[in-house]
Enzyme design. Structure first.
Site, PDB file in Angstrom:
ATOM      1  N   LYS A 138      12.857  -4.128   9.390  1.00  0.00           N
ATOM      2  CA  LYS A 138      11.815  -3.342  10.060  1.00  0.00           C
ATOM      3  C   LYS A 138      12.335  -2.869  11.415  1.00  0.00           C
ATOM      4  O   LYS A 138      12.964  -3.638  12.147  1.00  0.00           O
ATOM      5  CB  LYS A 138      10.552  -4.188  10.244  1.00  0.00           C
ATOM      6  N   SER A 198       1.463  -2.894   9.598  1.00  0.00           N
ATOM      7  CA  SER A 198       2.391  -1.915  10.119  1.00  0.00           C
ATOM      8  C   SER A 198       3.758  -1.928   9.432  1.00  0.00           C
ATOM      9  O   SER A 198       4.509  -0.980   9.576  1.00  0.00           O
ATOM     10  CB  SER A 198       2.600  -2.160  11.616  1.00  0.00           C
ATOM     11  N   SER A 236       0.368  -7.519   9.560  1.00  0.00           N
ATOM     12  CA  SER A 236       1.356  -6.491   9.217  1.00  0.00           C
ATOM     13  C   SER A 236       2.414  -6.858   8.184  1.00  0.00           C
ATOM     14  O   SER A 236       3.160  -5.984   7.752  1.00  0.00           O
ATOM     15  CB  SER A 236       2.066  -6.023  10.478  1.00  0.00           C
TER      16      SER A 236
END
Ligand code: GLN
Length: 479
Positions: free
Chosen positions: A81, A156, A180
């Site tokens: 990420k 997210s 997330s």
């Protein structure tokens, strides 16, 4: 090896059936044809780290050729990420304000993955500074759900979930501040683990809300997630909040049957607003646990209704402080070639560099921390956070794990909720309490809707008892 598991990749390399280099190339080829606009337009990768990946793959291949014992993630293609730093790759956190920023060091989680043999393919799209539930707050375009391209992947860590679901990576790293990892895992039909706060180092994680931020893995199955956690977990001198508790044997724990475990089902998580198909899928998962010999009982988490407002006060307060470092001087983007003064340059940079949701949160966070409002909002939220934690501690005196929904609805259509931030915040109703309490939690696929959208179920565990949580996760996966 599109949907291969960690075990399969490692075994194939060890036996000489495949090379880490060929597996990496295969994944890059799939990313090249499918991730971009000329393919499926999933948009999960923001940057590829080809040289680094192939160098690592060659190292693993040399070890295999010599017959050396292979580390746990040998040759496993993994995505990171874009809120975690990786030396040599840009780090944007999904924001324009970090455009062009090249971090000079690796996050500890990244170092650990690579030391365990993982091949790091590149950086994955996410909501700007990890603020969002749909990945639509990325400055680099939304991610499309590989299971239904017109729908959101969740957020997210949308890119991290989508890349694994699409077979671009065998596993990935994400971050979870208020859901997330767990929510996008559920939306994309993969496994996501939120380790206990302090279990995995945050060093090199671009901070959103430091008392809530955690790093954790995505994988296609519970065993792989346990393998990843074993690699990630452990104390780190570079993160003072990382715990010195001994790391568990997460894969070994999976061999223990769940018979006799007490499973709590919080009544507050099954109220109105929970989608009927999700409710039914979780009921089926609970039936499976009963058949496996678990004792399932209803429990109370009475302060649950305060979790969303508490989270959105604390998270925004911490974000407003953390994001003050982005000023156009130290990192990435700088605006205002024509500005006259330093403060004009700061203002222009932050105005152009931050997106609407990030600005909204900086404003809200600054407000709740300001003199005169601090006691009414921030202090009050801290007090409620303690009550929410006590709810869990009381529950865990009676049960070994808690099973609940992780999302109130299946993945929605892109654009459907972007006009109403409050509507978006309410999607976090089942995820933020575990975040505030610091306990571990995970999301495991448990079926799909009639129209084929993935459904996930949440399993929450005691602080530092990831083993029991993972065992329950495996039992649900197996059933
Ligand atoms: N959706 C939540 C938010 O927008 C959680 C985000 C996260 O966990 N990083 O804050």
């Amino acid at each position: 090896m599109g949907s291969a598991t960690i075990q399969e990749v490692r075994a194939a390399i060890a036996s000489g059936k495949a090379t880490a280099t060929a597996i990496a190339e295969e994944h890059y080829a799939r990313i090249a044809t499918e991730d971009g606009p000329s393919g499926k337009g999933i948009n999960s990768f923001l940057a590829l780290s080809r040289d680094r990946a192939l160098e690592q793959a060659a190292k693993i291949d040399a070890m295999a050729a010599k017959g050396d014992a292979l580390p746990p993630l040998a040759g496993v293609p993994v995505g990171i990420k874009d809120v975690l730093t990786m030396k040599g790759s840009p780090a944007t956190a999904g924001s324009l304000i970090l455009k062009g920023y090249m971090p000079p060091y690796d996050a500890t989680a990244v170092t650990r993955m690579e030391a365990a043999g993982a091949v790091l393919l590149g950086k994955l799209n996410c909501d700007e500074f990890a603020m969002g539930s749909s990945n639509e707050n990325s400055a680099y375009g939304p991610v499309h759900n590989p299971r239904a391209l017109d729908r959101v992947p969740g957020g997210s860590s949308g890119g991290s979930a989508a890349a694994v679901a699409a077979g671009f990576a065998v596993a990935s790293l994400g971050s979870d501040t208020g859901g997330s990892i767990r929510q996008p895992a559920a939306f994309c039909g993969v496994v996501g683990v939120l380790p206990t706060y302090g279990r995995v180092s945050r060093y090199g994680l671009i901070a959103f809300a430091s008392s809530l931020d955690r790093v954790g893995p995505f994988a296609t199955n519970v065993r792989d997630a346990a393998t990843m956690l074993g690699v990630l977990a452990g104390q780190d001198a570079k993160d003072a909040t990382s715990s010195d508790r001994p790391v568990g044997d997460y894969v070994g724990a999976l061999a223990k049957p769940v018979k006799g475990l007490r499973i709590g089902v919080p009544a507050e998580y099954f109220g109105e607003g929970l989608d009927a198909e999700i409710r039914a899928a979780i009921e089926r998962a609970l039936d499976g646990l009963r058949e496996a010999g678990c004792e399932v009982k209803t429990i109370a988490l009475p302060h649950t209704k305060y979790a969303i407002p508490t989270y959105y006060v604390i998270a925004t307060a911490e974000a407003s402080a953390n994001l003050s470092r982005f000023d156009g001087v130290r990192f990435g983007f700088r605006a205002g070639a024509g500005t006259q003064t330093l403060s004009e340059m700061y203002r222009e940079t932050r105005d152009q560099g931050f997106g609407a949701e990030v600005k909204r949160r900086i404003l809200l966070g600054t407000y709740v921390l300001s003199a005169g409002y601090y006691d009414a909002y921030y202090r009050k939220a801290q007090q409620v956070r303690t009550l929410l934690t006590r709810d869990f501690l009381a529950a865990f005196a009676e049960v070994d794990a808690i099973v609940a929904p992780i999302t109130p609805t299946p993945p929605w259509k892109l654009g459907e909720k972007t006009a109403d931030p409050l509507q978006m915040y309410l999607e976090d109703i089942y995820s933020v309490a575990a975040s505030l309490a610091g306990i571990c939690a995970m999301s495991v696929p448990c079926g799909e809707t009639a129209s084929g959208l993935p459904i996930g179920v949440q399993i929450m565990g005691r602080h530092f008892n990831e083993e029991t949580m993972l065992r329950v996760g495996l039992a649900i996966e197996t059933a």
